[in-house]
Design an enzyme around this catalytic site. Structure first.
Site, PDB file in Angstrom:
ATOM      1  N   LYS A 195       5.915 -70.902  27.599  1.00  0.00           N
ATOM      2  CA  LYS A 195       5.391 -69.639  28.159  1.00  0.00           C
ATOM      3  C   LYS A 195       4.373 -69.899  29.259  1.00  0.00           C
ATOM      4  O   LYS A 195       4.243 -69.100  30.199  1.00  0.00           O
ATOM      5  CB  LYS A 195       4.818 -68.767  27.044  1.00  0.00           C
ATOM      6  CG  LYS A 195       3.585 -69.332  26.338  1.00  0.00           C
ATOM      7  CD  LYS A 195       2.275 -68.879  26.927  1.00  0.00           C
ATOM      8  CE  LYS A 195       1.098 -69.566  26.265  1.00  0.00           C
ATOM      9  NZ  LYS A 195      -0.200 -69.135  26.828  1.00  0.00           N
ATOM     10  N   VAL A 283      -9.140 -75.269  32.924  1.00  0.00           N
ATOM     11  CA  VAL A 283      -7.847 -75.937  32.796  1.00  0.00           C
ATOM     12  C   VAL A 283      -6.710 -74.922  32.920  1.00  0.00           C
ATOM     13  O   VAL A 283      -6.713 -73.886  32.255  1.00  0.00           O
ATOM     14  CB  VAL A 283      -7.739 -76.665  31.441  1.00  0.00           C
ATOM     15  CG1 VAL A 283      -6.337 -77.238  31.252  1.00  0.00           C
ATOM     16  CG2 VAL A 283      -8.782 -77.778  31.356  1.00  0.00           C
TER      17      VAL A 283
END
Length: 339
Positions: A195, A283
């Protein structure tokens, strides 16, 4: 708190780790939250909130901060790891000699091992051995909403039924946090990695300006790629219609709280990869996940054209619009085909 009676030790004091620790503590459990930066942990203890990520959510009294790893791991047999996927193996190797003999480990990390594309269950087994019960939680969860106590639901899978039952009881809160058990250990892990990739693609599509029709088509065909790869790895296709599959995919592809989606939007608007990463400031798991998922697909002979085009943009300098046109120009086919 007695030094060895916490319900859970959470490894990772970023936004999601903190949100999960708050949720557990709000449920009435004694929780220890460990982070690798002693200064950061000292700040959390002083402020009794995570001002950087969750500034408006005070810590419950049962949430305890700890900067010493050995002390944190001695506090509970249940260890919840919430760190980026590219350091997952390193963290497990670090904690292994400090874990209690009765330790059990669950992770909320989403992704695959950096470079190899291995599932995190394989990384965990290599680092910890075959005797420690393992589990994974995954699903549509933004840290801010979870920490705020807004209704959230996730999937939980484990190698050990007793551990699964215990975790479901620890995490489940009838007022705000619903935990669904799922026996598909592979599928629950895989959904969270794929995803991230598709969310970058959805962001690219919106950044280009293709609209809601294109975004929805991309999500749907992305789900097909997720399901094909899952089937090749032995996952249950039904898992990808649940929280760890479709649920997480829709959330990450449609809401701007998603770093992966925002990253993709910047690329669709013409920003280069490095500048987009720097602007996000945290991140972007999907950046590495794209390379890892592509390698996994090649290894198992699974065609994933959306993943391939996103890889071409991220690692080969292809323009996002050109990548989209490549996908649109593919040969006609049956919607139910395996490629």
């Amino acid at each position: 708190m007695n030094q060895r009676n916490a319900s859970m030790t959470v490894i990772g004091a970023g936004s999601y780790g903190t949100a999960l620790a708050i949720t557990l503590a709000r449920n009435g459990h004694e929780v220890v939250l460990w982070g690798h930066d002693p200064e950061h942990i000292a700040t959390l203890e002083r402020d009794r909130c995570n001002a950087a990520f969750l500034p408006d959510v005070p810590f419950p009294d049962t949430l305890h901060l700890e900067s010493d790893l050995a002390t944190a791991l001695a506090a509970s047999r249940n260890i919840l790891v919430v760190v980026p996927s590219h350091v997952f193996g390193e963290v497990l190797r670090q904690i292994k000699p400090l874990m209690r003999p009765d330790a059990r480990l669950v992770w909320a990390t989403k992704g695959l091992e950096a470079e190899t594309g291995r599932l995190l269950q394989d990384v965990a087994r290599e680092a910890l051995g075959d005797q420690i019960p393992l589990a994974v939680i995954s699903g549509p969860t933004f840290a801010k909403e979870l920490a705020a106590g807004l209704p959230t639901a996730i999937s939980l899978a484990s190698t050990d039924q007793t551990f699964a039952d215990d975790l479901q009881q620890l995490l489940h809160c009838g007022k705000s946090f619903r935990v669904y058990s799922n026996p598909d250990f592979i599928g629950v892990q895989l959904g969270g990695a794929v995803k991230n990739v598709i969310a970058i693609g959805a962001g690219m599509s919106d950044g280009i300006g293709f609209g809601a029709n294109a975004r929805t088509a991309l999500i749907t065909r992305g789900l097909a790629e997720m399901s094909r790869l899952g089937a090749a790895l032995g996952a249950d296709p039904a898992t990808f219609m649940g929280m760890a599959g479709l649920g997480d995919l829709v959330l990450t592809c449609t809401d701007n709280q998603s770093r992966n989606r925002r990253f993709g939007m910047m690329l669709g608007q013409g920003m280069d990869v490095q500048s987009a990463q720097e602007k996000i400031g945290q991140v972007v798991e999907g950046y590495r996940n794209t390379k890892e998922v592509r390698e996994l697909a090649h290894r198992f002979g699974v065609e994933m054209p959306i993943t391939e085009e996103i890889y071409q943009v991220l690692y080969c300098g292809k323009n996002a619009r050109e990548a989209a046109l490549t996908l649109l120009g593919r040969a006609r086919k049956d919607e139910r085909s395996s490629h």
